[in-house]
Design a protein around this motif. Structure first.
Motif, PDB file in Angstrom:
ATOM      1  N   ASP A  51       0.870  -1.180   0.000  1.00 39.16           N
ATOM      2  CA  ASP A  51       0.000   0.000   0.000  1.00 39.16           C
ATOM      3  C   ASP A  51       0.906   1.230   0.000  1.00 39.16           C
ATOM      4  OD1 ASP A  51       0.878   0.451   2.662  1.00 39.16           O
ATOM      5  OD2 ASP A  51      -0.835  -0.617   3.503  1.00 39.16           O
ATOM      6  N   ARG A  53       2.022   3.138   2.127  1.00 41.88           N
ATOM      7  CA  ARG A  53       3.009   3.339   3.191  1.00 41.88           C
ATOM      8  C   ARG A  53       3.927   2.144   3.369  1.00 41.88           C
ATOM      9  NH1 ARG A  53      -0.790   3.141   6.974  1.00 41.88           N
ATOM     10  NH2 ARG A  53       0.553   3.589   8.718  1.00 41.88           N
ATOM     11  N   ILE A 160      15.271  -9.794  11.393  1.00 42.95           N
ATOM     12  CA  ILE A 160      14.202 -10.781  11.590  1.00 42.95           C
ATOM     13  C   ILE A 160      12.828 -10.101  11.616  1.00 42.95           C
ATOM     14  CG2 ILE A 160      13.232 -12.441  13.227  1.00 42.95           C
ATOM     15  CD1 ILE A 160      16.189 -12.991  14.114  1.00 42.95           C
ATOM     16  N   ASN A 161      12.752  -8.957  12.278  1.00 40.80           N
ATOM     17  CA  ASN A 161      11.526  -8.172  12.325  1.00 40.80           C
ATOM     18  C   ASN A 161      11.034  -7.869  10.898  1.00 40.80           C
ATOM     19  OD1 ASN A 161       9.787  -5.867  13.750  1.00 40.80           O
ATOM     20  ND2 ASN A 161      10.905  -4.850  12.107  1.00 40.80           N
ATOM     21  N   HIS A 162      11.918  -7.367  10.067  1.00 41.79           N
ATOM     22  CA  HIS A 162      11.512  -7.024   8.696  1.00 41.79           C
ATOM     23  C   HIS A 162      11.358  -8.271   7.819  1.00 41.79           C
ATOM     24  CE1 HIS A 162      11.674  -2.764   9.334  1.00 41.79           C
ATOM     25  NE2 HIS A 162      12.932  -2.793   9.724  1.00 41.79           N
ATOM     26  N   ARG A 163      12.059  -9.340   8.142  1.00 48.45           N
ATOM     27  CA  ARG A 163      11.841 -10.587   7.399  1.00 48.45           C
ATOM     28  C   ARG A 163      10.408 -11.047   7.599  1.00 48.45           C
ATOM     29  NH1 ARG A 163      13.945 -15.424  10.337  1.00 48.45           N
ATOM     30  NH2 ARG A 163      11.819 -15.325  11.101  1.00 48.45           N
ATOM     31  N   GLY A 164       9.866 -10.855   8.804  1.00 50.69           N
ATOM     32  CA  GLY A 164       8.459 -11.169   9.043  1.00 50.69           C
ATOM     33  C   GLY A 164       7.560 -10.379   8.104  1.00 50.69           C
ATOM     34  N   GLN A 165       7.931  -9.114   7.888  1.00 48.80           N
ATOM     35  CA  GLN A 165       7.142  -8.275   6.981  1.00 48.80           C
ATOM     36  C   GLN A 165       7.333  -8.726   5.535  1.00 48.80           C
ATOM     37  OE1 GLN A 165       8.756  -4.508   8.274  1.00 48.80           O
ATOM     38  NE2 GLN A 165       7.320  -4.375   9.992  1.00 48.80           N
ATOM     39  N   LEU A 168       5.135 -11.572   4.872  1.00 49.79           N
ATOM     40  CA  LEU A 168       3.746 -11.120   4.743  1.00 49.79           C
ATOM     41  C   LEU A 168       3.532 -10.490   3.360  1.00 49.79           C
ATOM     42  CD1 LEU A 168       1.770  -9.212   7.529  1.00 49.79           C
ATOM     43  CD2 LEU A 168       1.594  -8.546   5.138  1.00 49.79           C
ATOM     44  N   ARG A 172       1.438 -11.882  -0.494  1.00 48.79           N
ATOM     45  CA  ARG A 172       0.384 -11.063  -1.080  1.00 48.79           C
ATOM     46  C   ARG A 172       0.777 -10.441  -2.422  1.00 48.79           C
ATOM     47  NH1 ARG A 172      -0.119 -11.862   4.031  1.00 48.79           N
ATOM     48  NH2 ARG A 172      -2.141 -11.745   5.073  1.00 48.79           N
TER      49      ARG A 172
ATOM     50  N   LEU B  50      -6.099  -7.690   8.586  1.00 52.99           N
ATOM     51  CA  LEU B  50      -5.636  -6.849   7.470  1.00 52.99           C
ATOM     52  C   LEU B  50      -6.327  -7.277   6.185  1.00 52.99           C
ATOM     53  CD1 LEU B  50      -3.344  -4.690   7.206  1.00 52.99           C
ATOM     54  CD2 LEU B  50      -1.814  -6.545   6.553  1.00 52.99           C
ATOM     55  N   ASP B  51      -6.468  -8.563   5.980  1.00 50.22           N
ATOM     56  CA  ASP B  51      -7.181  -9.117   4.833  1.00 50.22           C
ATOM     57  C   ASP B  51      -7.599 -10.545   5.187  1.00 50.22           C
ATOM     58  OD1 ASP B  51      -4.935 -10.814   4.452  1.00 50.22           O
ATOM     59  OD2 ASP B  51      -4.016  -9.425   3.051  1.00 50.22           O
ATOM     60  N   ARG B  53      -6.433 -13.362   4.722  1.00 50.05           N
ATOM     61  CA  ARG B  53      -5.424 -14.345   5.117  1.00 50.05           C
ATOM     62  C   ARG B  53      -4.551 -13.857   6.256  1.00 50.05           C
ATOM     63  NH1 ARG B  53      -2.807 -13.705   0.452  1.00 50.05           N
ATOM     64  NH2 ARG B  53      -1.245 -15.275   0.871  1.00 50.05           N
ATOM     65  N   SER B  54      -4.895 -12.706   6.779  1.00 55.22           N
ATOM     66  CA  SER B  54      -4.083 -12.114   7.846  1.00 55.22           C
ATOM     67  C   SER B  54      -4.342 -12.810   9.185  1.00 55.22           C
ATOM     68  CB  SER B  54      -4.458 -10.636   7.970  1.00 55.22           C
ATOM     69  OG  SER B  54      -3.934 -10.063   9.135  1.00 55.22           O
ATOM     70  N   ARG B 163       6.448 -10.000  15.466  1.00 56.69           N
ATOM     71  CA  ARG B 163       6.350  -8.629  15.980  1.00 56.69           C
ATOM     72  C   ARG B 163       6.480  -7.641  14.824  1.00 56.69           C
ATOM     73  NH1 ARG B 163      11.539  -6.708  18.344  1.00 56.69           N
ATOM     74  NH2 ARG B 163      11.760  -6.005  16.199  1.00 56.69           N
ATOM     75  N   GLY B 164       7.319  -7.965  13.854  1.00 49.62           N
ATOM     76  CA  GLY B 164       7.424  -7.117  12.658  1.00 49.62           C
ATOM     77  C   GLY B 164       6.087  -7.025  11.953  1.00 49.62           C
ATOM     78  N   GLN B 165       5.371  -8.144  11.922  1.00 49.57           N
ATOM     79  CA  GLN B 165       4.049  -8.144  11.287  1.00 49.57           C
ATOM     80  C   GLN B 165       3.039  -7.387  12.143  1.00 49.57           C
ATOM     81  OE1 GLN B 165       3.678 -12.406  10.895  1.00 49.57           O
ATOM     82  NE2 GLN B 165       4.858 -12.443   8.984  1.00 49.57           N
ATOM     83  N   ARG B 167       3.662  -4.842  14.026  1.00 52.44           N
ATOM     84  CA  ARG B 167       3.888  -3.403  13.796  1.00 52.44           C
ATOM     85  C   ARG B 167       3.256  -2.963  12.484  1.00 52.44           C
ATOM     86  NH1 ARG B 167      10.286  -2.703  15.547  1.00 52.44           N
ATOM     87  NH2 ARG B 167       9.956  -2.826  17.803  1.00 52.44           N
ATOM     88  N   LEU B 168       3.406  -3.801  11.455  1.00 52.03           N
ATOM     89  CA  LEU B 168       2.831  -3.472  10.150  1.00 52.03           C
ATOM     90  C   LEU B 168       1.302  -3.400  10.253  1.00 52.03           C
ATOM     91  CD1 LEU B 168       3.983  -5.056   6.775  1.00 52.03           C
ATOM     92  CD2 LEU B 168       1.574  -4.687   7.258  1.00 52.03           C
ATOM     93  N   SER B 171       0.017  -0.307  12.361  1.00 53.75           N
ATOM     94  CA  SER B 171       0.067   0.996  11.687  1.00 53.75           C
ATOM     95  C   SER B 171      -1.018   1.114  10.617  1.00 53.75           C
ATOM     96  CB  SER B 171       1.453   1.221  11.085  1.00 53.75           C
ATOM     97  OG  SER B 171       1.631   0.350   9.990  1.00 53.75           O
ATOM     98  N   ARG B 172      -1.737   0.024  10.372  1.00 54.32           N
ATOM     99  CA  ARG B 172      -2.824   0.056   9.386  1.00 54.32           C
ATOM    100  C   ARG B 172      -4.205  -0.174  10.007  1.00 54.32           C
ATOM    101  NH1 ARG B 172       1.862  -0.793   7.344  1.00 54.32           N
ATOM    102  NH2 ARG B 172       2.340  -0.337   5.154  1.00 54.32           N
TER     103      ARG B 172
END
Lengths: 176, 176
Positions: A51, A53, A160-165, A168, A172, B50-51, B53-54, B163-165, B167-168, B171-172
């Motif tokens: 999206d 952001r 690792i935190n951003h790897r989770g993102q 995700l 998608r 979030l969707d 599959r979230s 935790r990274g997810q 946070r994502l 924020s949404r």
């Protein structure tokens, strides 16, 4: 440095002090899972934004290299990034709008090359220190003390935190 | 157990073997950031998807407790979860459709209570082992050896990943 048969061992690593070896074991595993999470992604997928952001997967990969470089400089040279280094890494460190605008159009190999170059420098730098170095403390966030072990733990825990993102976002991606 | 002045130190922890203390230091920091990421969320926000599959933030929190419990059982008792334990934790371990259906309607305190109860048991269990225990190996994923240090590293690295997810997703969240 990354022995795939020892990827699930937190243990000694030849050529490094004992605690340094454990830290590198964890950094190696984190990177192993990062590489797995981005395998075979093409340029469009690396640039994809969930999206308005969102960070792209490519920008997050460059962020890993940037954070690691910044901690090399802060912990081994006790300084912040200079102008030249900020020109190279600043956008990837900060992400956000500038990241979305400027970090794109690259193939996976571009990002992997940056990650590898910075990581190889980390391997070299860590060869030069002993465990005592890891436990030296200084004031860090919110006026509290941190030791260098923590600072490098933070480097891989940010990855690792951003790897989770990344996982995700990857799940998608628009279908080809 | 979680001393906020020592949150940025990977170091000895009173009452624990040296390497166990380092491992717990990292687990504590990961948990500290998890708690920060979910502060003040209400029931609707914890249930938000979030969707289609979230995972909800609430389900991810329960997942942390479930994973930690499962590793207590596997590493300290050398067994898998029994039927009763699977009835309690199975959905949170697996997440997915069942998680979306069944894990919701709880306030933050519900999740924090589960996290704290399981973590307190971890603190107790770790008091009973020495560093050698951490380095014992067995066959783990893909036929490769893992030591218990790695298995517990995985517990907190899974938390950081999600935790990274969180946070994502946070924020949404829809504006109140």
């Amino acid at each position: 440095m990354m022995d795939s048969d020892r990827i699930y061992l937190i243990a000694d690593m030849p050529g490094y002090a004992p605690q340094v070896g454990r830290l590198l074991s964890m950094m190696n595993y984190a990177r192993h899972t990062t590489l797995e999470a981005v395998q075979h992604l093409n340029r469009q997928q690396l640039d994809y934004l969930l999206d308005a952001r969102s960070n792209s997967i490519g920008a997050l990969l460059l962020h890993f290299a940037a954070v690691e470089y910044a901690y090399q400089v802060s912990t081994f040279e006790d300084r912040g990034l200079n102008e030249e280094e900020l020109a190279e890494w600043g956008t990837a460190l900060d992400l956000g709008d500038a990241g979305r605008e400027r970090i794109n159009g690259h193939d996976l190999d571009y990002y992997l090359g940056k990650l590898e170059a910075v990581r190889n420098r980390t391997y070299d730098l860590f060869r030069s220190v002993d465990d005592r170095w890891l436990y030296e403390q200084e004031e860090f966030w919110y006026g509290k003390q941190a030791n260098r072990y923590f600072m490098w733990f933070h480097v891989f825990e940010d990855e690792i935190n951003h790897r989770g993102q990344i996982r995700l976002i990857r799940s998608r991606l628009p279908k080809e």
